[in-house]
Write a protein that holds these residues in place. Sequence first.
Motif, PDB file in Angstrom:
ATOM      1  N   LEU A   1      14.247  16.701 -28.907  1.00 36.49           N
ATOM      2  CA  LEU A   1      12.933  17.308 -29.149  1.00 36.49           C
ATOM      3  C   LEU A   1      12.849  18.715 -28.560  1.00 36.49           C
ATOM      4  O   LEU A   1      12.057  19.537 -29.005  1.00 36.49           O
ATOM      5  N   VAL A   2      13.669  18.969 -27.538  1.00 37.08           N
ATOM      6  CA  VAL A   2      13.703  20.294 -26.909  1.00 37.08           C
ATOM      7  C   VAL A   2      15.120  20.836 -27.029  1.00 37.08           C
ATOM      8  O   VAL A   2      16.029  20.349 -26.358  1.00 37.08           O
ATOM      9  N   PRO A   3      15.354  21.820 -27.898  1.00 32.35           N
ATOM     10  CA  PRO A   3      16.715  22.348 -28.075  1.00 32.35           C
ATOM     11  C   PRO A   3      17.294  22.880 -26.763  1.00 32.35           C
ATOM     12  O   PRO A   3      16.570  23.369 -25.895  1.00 32.35           O
ATOM     13  N   LYS A   4      18.608  22.765 -26.643  1.00 29.15           N
ATOM     14  CA  LYS A   4      19.303  23.202 -25.437  1.00 29.15           C
ATOM     15  C   LYS A   4      18.992  24.658 -25.102  1.00 29.15           C
ATOM     16  O   LYS A   4      18.704  24.993 -23.942  1.00 29.15           O
TER      17      LYS A   4
ATOM     18  N   GLN B   1       3.527   7.230 -25.887  1.00 30.78           N
ATOM     19  CA  GLN B   1       2.694   7.318 -27.090  1.00 30.78           C
ATOM     20  C   GLN B   1       2.748   8.744 -27.644  1.00 30.78           C
ATOM     21  O   GLN B   1       3.808   9.197 -28.054  1.00 30.78           O
ATOM     22  N   ASN B   2       1.639   9.470 -27.631  1.00 27.12           N
ATOM     23  CA  ASN B   2       1.654  10.821 -28.200  1.00 27.12           C
ATOM     24  C   ASN B   2       1.783  11.910 -27.138  1.00 27.12           C
ATOM     25  O   ASN B   2       1.525  13.083 -27.392  1.00 27.12           O
ATOM     26  N   ARG B   3       2.204  11.518 -25.929  1.00 23.35           N
ATOM     27  CA  ARG B   3       2.342  12.485 -24.840  1.00 23.35           C
ATOM     28  C   ARG B   3       3.825  12.702 -24.509  1.00 23.35           C
ATOM     29  O   ARG B   3       4.583  11.736 -24.401  1.00 23.35           O
ATOM     30  N   LEU B   4       4.201  13.980 -24.342  1.00 27.63           N
ATOM     31  CA  LEU B   4       5.562  14.348 -23.962  1.00 27.63           C
ATOM     32  C   LEU B   4       5.506  15.013 -22.594  1.00 27.63           C
ATOM     33  O   LEU B   4       4.850  16.061 -22.432  1.00 27.63           O
ATOM     34  N   TYR B   5       6.174  14.413 -21.605  1.00 29.43           N
ATOM     35  CA  TYR B   5       6.160  14.941 -20.244  1.00 29.43           C
ATOM     36  C   TYR B   5       7.345  15.885 -20.045  1.00 29.43           C
ATOM     37  O   TYR B   5       8.493  15.518 -20.299  1.00 29.43           O
ATOM     38  N   ILE B   6       7.032  17.107 -19.597  1.00 28.64           N
ATOM     39  CA  ILE B   6       8.030  18.172 -19.454  1.00 28.64           C
ATOM     40  C   ILE B   6       8.086  18.624 -17.993  1.00 28.64           C
ATOM     41  O   ILE B   6       7.052  18.960 -17.401  1.00 28.64           O
TER      42      ILE B   6
ATOM     43  N   LEU C   1       2.024  27.100 -15.295  1.00 29.69           N
ATOM     44  CA  LEU C   1       1.018  28.026 -15.827  1.00 29.69           C
ATOM     45  C   LEU C   1       1.526  28.818 -17.028  1.00 29.69           C
ATOM     46  O   LEU C   1       0.804  29.658 -17.562  1.00 29.69           O
ATOM     47  N   ASP C   2       2.760  28.558 -17.455  1.00 28.15           N
ATOM     48  CA  ASP C   2       3.296  29.246 -18.640  1.00 28.15           C
ATOM     49  C   ASP C   2       2.785  28.531 -19.894  1.00 28.15           C
ATOM     50  O   ASP C   2       3.474  27.723 -20.505  1.00 28.15           O
ATOM     51  N   TYR C   3       1.554  28.840 -20.254  1.00 29.88           N
ATOM     52  CA  TYR C   3       0.900  28.130 -21.358  1.00 29.88           C
ATOM     53  C   TYR C   3       1.554  28.431 -22.702  1.00 29.88           C
ATOM     54  O   TYR C   3       1.475  27.628 -23.623  1.00 29.88           O
ATOM     55  N   PHE C   4       2.191  29.606 -22.838  1.00 26.89           N
ATOM     56  CA  PHE C   4       2.842  29.945 -24.107  1.00 26.89           C
ATOM     57  C   PHE C   4       3.978  28.966 -24.410  1.00 26.89           C
ATOM     58  O   PHE C   4       4.127  28.497 -25.541  1.00 26.89           O
ATOM     59  N   VAL C   5       4.778  28.644 -23.399  1.00 25.40           N
ATOM     60  CA  VAL C   5       5.878  27.696 -23.588  1.00 25.40           C
ATOM     61  C   VAL C   5       5.342  26.313 -23.922  1.00 25.40           C
ATOM     62  O   VAL C   5       5.831  25.631 -24.830  1.00 25.40           O
ATOM     63  N   MET C   6       4.320  25.887 -23.187  1.00 21.63           N
ATOM     64  CA  MET C   6       3.744  24.570 -23.446  1.00 21.63           C
ATOM     65  C   MET C   6       3.153  24.493 -24.854  1.00 21.63           C
ATOM     66  O   MET C   6       3.266  23.475 -25.545  1.00 21.63           O
ATOM     67  N   ASN C   7       2.531  25.574 -25.296  1.00 17.47           N
ATOM     68  CA  ASN C   7       1.951  25.601 -26.636  1.00 17.47           C
ATOM     69  C   ASN C   7       3.039  25.576 -27.709  1.00 17.47           C
ATOM     70  O   ASN C   7       2.908  24.886 -28.740  1.00 17.47           O
ATOM     71  N   ASP C   8       4.142  26.315 -27.462  1.00 11.95           N
ATOM     72  CA  ASP C   8       5.265  26.291 -28.412  1.00 11.95           C
ATOM     73  C   ASP C   8       5.824  24.880 -28.543  1.00 11.95           C
ATOM     74  O   ASP C   8       6.142  24.427 -29.650  1.00 11.95           O
ATOM     75  N   LEU C   9       5.940  24.179 -27.416  1.00 12.02           N
ATOM     76  CA  LEU C   9       6.442  22.806 -27.455  1.00 12.02           C
ATOM     77  C   LEU C   9       5.488  21.882 -28.198  1.00 12.02           C
ATOM     78  O   LEU C   9       5.911  20.996 -28.948  1.00 12.02           O
ATOM     79  N   ARG C  10       4.198  22.081 -28.002  1.00 10.85           N
ATOM     80  CA  ARG C  10       3.208  21.249 -28.693  1.00 10.85           C
ATOM     81  C   ARG C  10       3.305  21.421 -30.209  1.00 10.85           C
ATOM     82  O   ARG C  10       3.272  20.450 -30.973  1.00 10.85           O
ATOM     83  N   LEU C  11       3.479  22.682 -30.637  1.00 13.03           N
ATOM     84  CA  LEU C  11       3.573  22.958 -32.073  1.00 13.03           C
ATOM     85  C   LEU C  11       4.882  22.460 -32.662  1.00 13.03           C
ATOM     86  O   LEU C  11       4.912  21.943 -33.786  1.00 13.03           O
ATOM     87  N   SER C  12       6.001  22.613 -31.906  1.00 14.26           N
ATOM     88  CA  SER C  12       7.304  22.238 -32.462  1.00 14.26           C
ATOM     89  C   SER C  12       7.550  20.735 -32.435  1.00 14.26           C
ATOM     90  O   SER C  12       8.288  20.202 -33.267  1.00 14.26           O
ATOM     91  N   THR C  13       6.934  20.025 -31.477  1.00 13.41           N
ATOM     92  CA  THR C  13       7.186  18.584 -31.366  1.00 13.41           C
ATOM     93  C   THR C  13       6.089  17.726 -31.961  1.00 13.41           C
ATOM     94  O   THR C  13       6.321  16.576 -32.346  1.00 13.41           O
ATOM     95  N   GLY C  14       4.867  18.279 -32.013  1.00 14.25           N
ATOM     96  CA  GLY C  14       3.744  17.489 -32.519  1.00 14.25           C
ATOM     97  C   GLY C  14       3.152  16.578 -31.460  1.00 14.25           C
ATOM     98  O   GLY C  14       2.227  15.806 -31.741  1.00 14.25           O
ATOM     99  N   PHE C  15       3.646  16.652 -30.221  1.00 16.99           N
ATOM    100  CA  PHE C  15       3.133  15.825 -29.134  1.00 16.99           C
ATOM    101  C   PHE C  15       2.175  16.629 -28.255  1.00 16.99           C
ATOM    102  O   PHE C  15       2.215  17.869 -28.225  1.00 16.99           O
TER     103      PHE C  15
END
Length: 552
Positions: free
Chosen positions: A79-82, A97-102, A108-122
Amino acid sequence: MARRIKLRLGELLVQEGLITEEQLKKALEEKDSNQKLGDKLIEEGFITELQLVEVLQKQLDISHVRLYNYSFDQSILNLVPKEFAIEHNIIPLKREQNRLYIATADPLDYFVMNDLRLSTGFKVEPVIATKDEIRQSIMKLYEREDLSDQFSDLSEEDETPDLTSEEESSPVVKLMNQLIQQAVVEKASDIHIDPQEFQVTIRLRVDGALRTEQTLAKSVQSPLTTRIKIMANLDITQQKIPQDGRIKRQVEGRNVDLRVSTLPTIFGEKVVIRVLDTMSVANRMEDIGFESEHLEKFKEMIEKPYGIVLLTGPTGSGKTSTMYAALRHLNREESNVITVEDPVEYELEGVNQIQVNQQVGLTFASGLRSILRQDPDIIMVGEIRDPETASMAVRASITGHLVLSTLHTNDSVGAISRLINMDVEMFLVGSSLNGVVAQRLVRTICQDCRVEKEPSKRERDVLNKYGIQLDHVRKGEGCQACNMTGYRGRTAIHEVLYINEPIREAILNGQSKIEIEQVAKEQGFVTLFEDGLKKVEKGLTTTEEVFRVAAE
């Protein structure tokens, strides 16, 4: 859910008693504009990364996880490319369930978290972990592979694969890259590749101690050794004589210099790779571990316009780092600084550095002779090994040059008799010597697992003998951060012999080593052992470490 930050990070660290107002002010003034305050505080040694993580956990109300022996859900790694994990230093932990723990060091790097949300759907939930633990987990899960199986069918008689290829898909290239990367990430000083009868052992030297990292099949030995030789421009056909070479690489965004040494053994060639991280060498003398009074004396020695300053200690005692820090301190536009070294370990901007080459007759002595025709102000001779070099270095120091060099002696006062034994006249030693610094490295107590304990009878007796009264001494219990050793990092202990008039007179009068040391003690001279006990008193190291490297 929005999280409200009540205090700024610096204020919170001061409130928690982890740093002082002065340390906070210093970090804010000296940090780069794009550098985070937490990273600067760690760089200065004011806090540890774990302490920062625990404060962030409290400040942001986000969970903290230790990744050592963490049971990762490897089914979600895809789900998270190398490349994304490496670039942002994150790693997926688990899915509920629908939560992905990273795991991340920067929640506080919300841009990375948002990118992961969009790319994984979680829905992405950040969990705080230290940078080092995340990086090591990435290597373990994404990068480190046991490549022994890929070589298991390769026998000594088989055709060797194309080891000149730089293709990442090549197993031996991948293995070598992983070894180098692991050494840099774990701050290892050496990689040992030890051939044995039926296997090959890979060991790393971290904080001065060797530890086994992995064991590979015997079939890996030949292609791995050949690959290293190709990278270091060594003769791959010659396996019966020792060879030395050099590799330059950029690893983890850092320029790394690798010194390669091969040695034939009964089970094949042993390879040792010295890892020289150009960004980790001390830039300032303040970072080496000098006590304040010792630092002032050392600065006074090297800031004189002429004379000779010697550093002594065994191999691996940090003499090179101290020497380079001194050269950086002295390197100014109006000074002509020239060095002759074997080998040139670090490149210094603005300094003319000469590499010894025995094959063409370029030795320390001949190099020094040539340097004197180049109008130098400051000369650094890597090591004084023979009478000719010793005589030339001393004579250069009394003819208007500042000379820095190293000697292999057990203590600072012993350097005087060592020079005299190398046929340097006593009056030249007495008149040319500015001072001698003896140095050793001791491991520092891990700040994440340190505890206070009552000193043993032996410790109490030794400390009391030197006037140190301690009800408790600090020890490291062992944790994930220090690989269960109780130690993390190293610092130096010093013996600084500043040659003032009473000591100079004792040398010129031909007094013995014991008599010179007695005169020095009357001037406030502190031995290596005593300096080590001062570090014990400050809670930096243990008496066991001091006894290991210095004699009472």
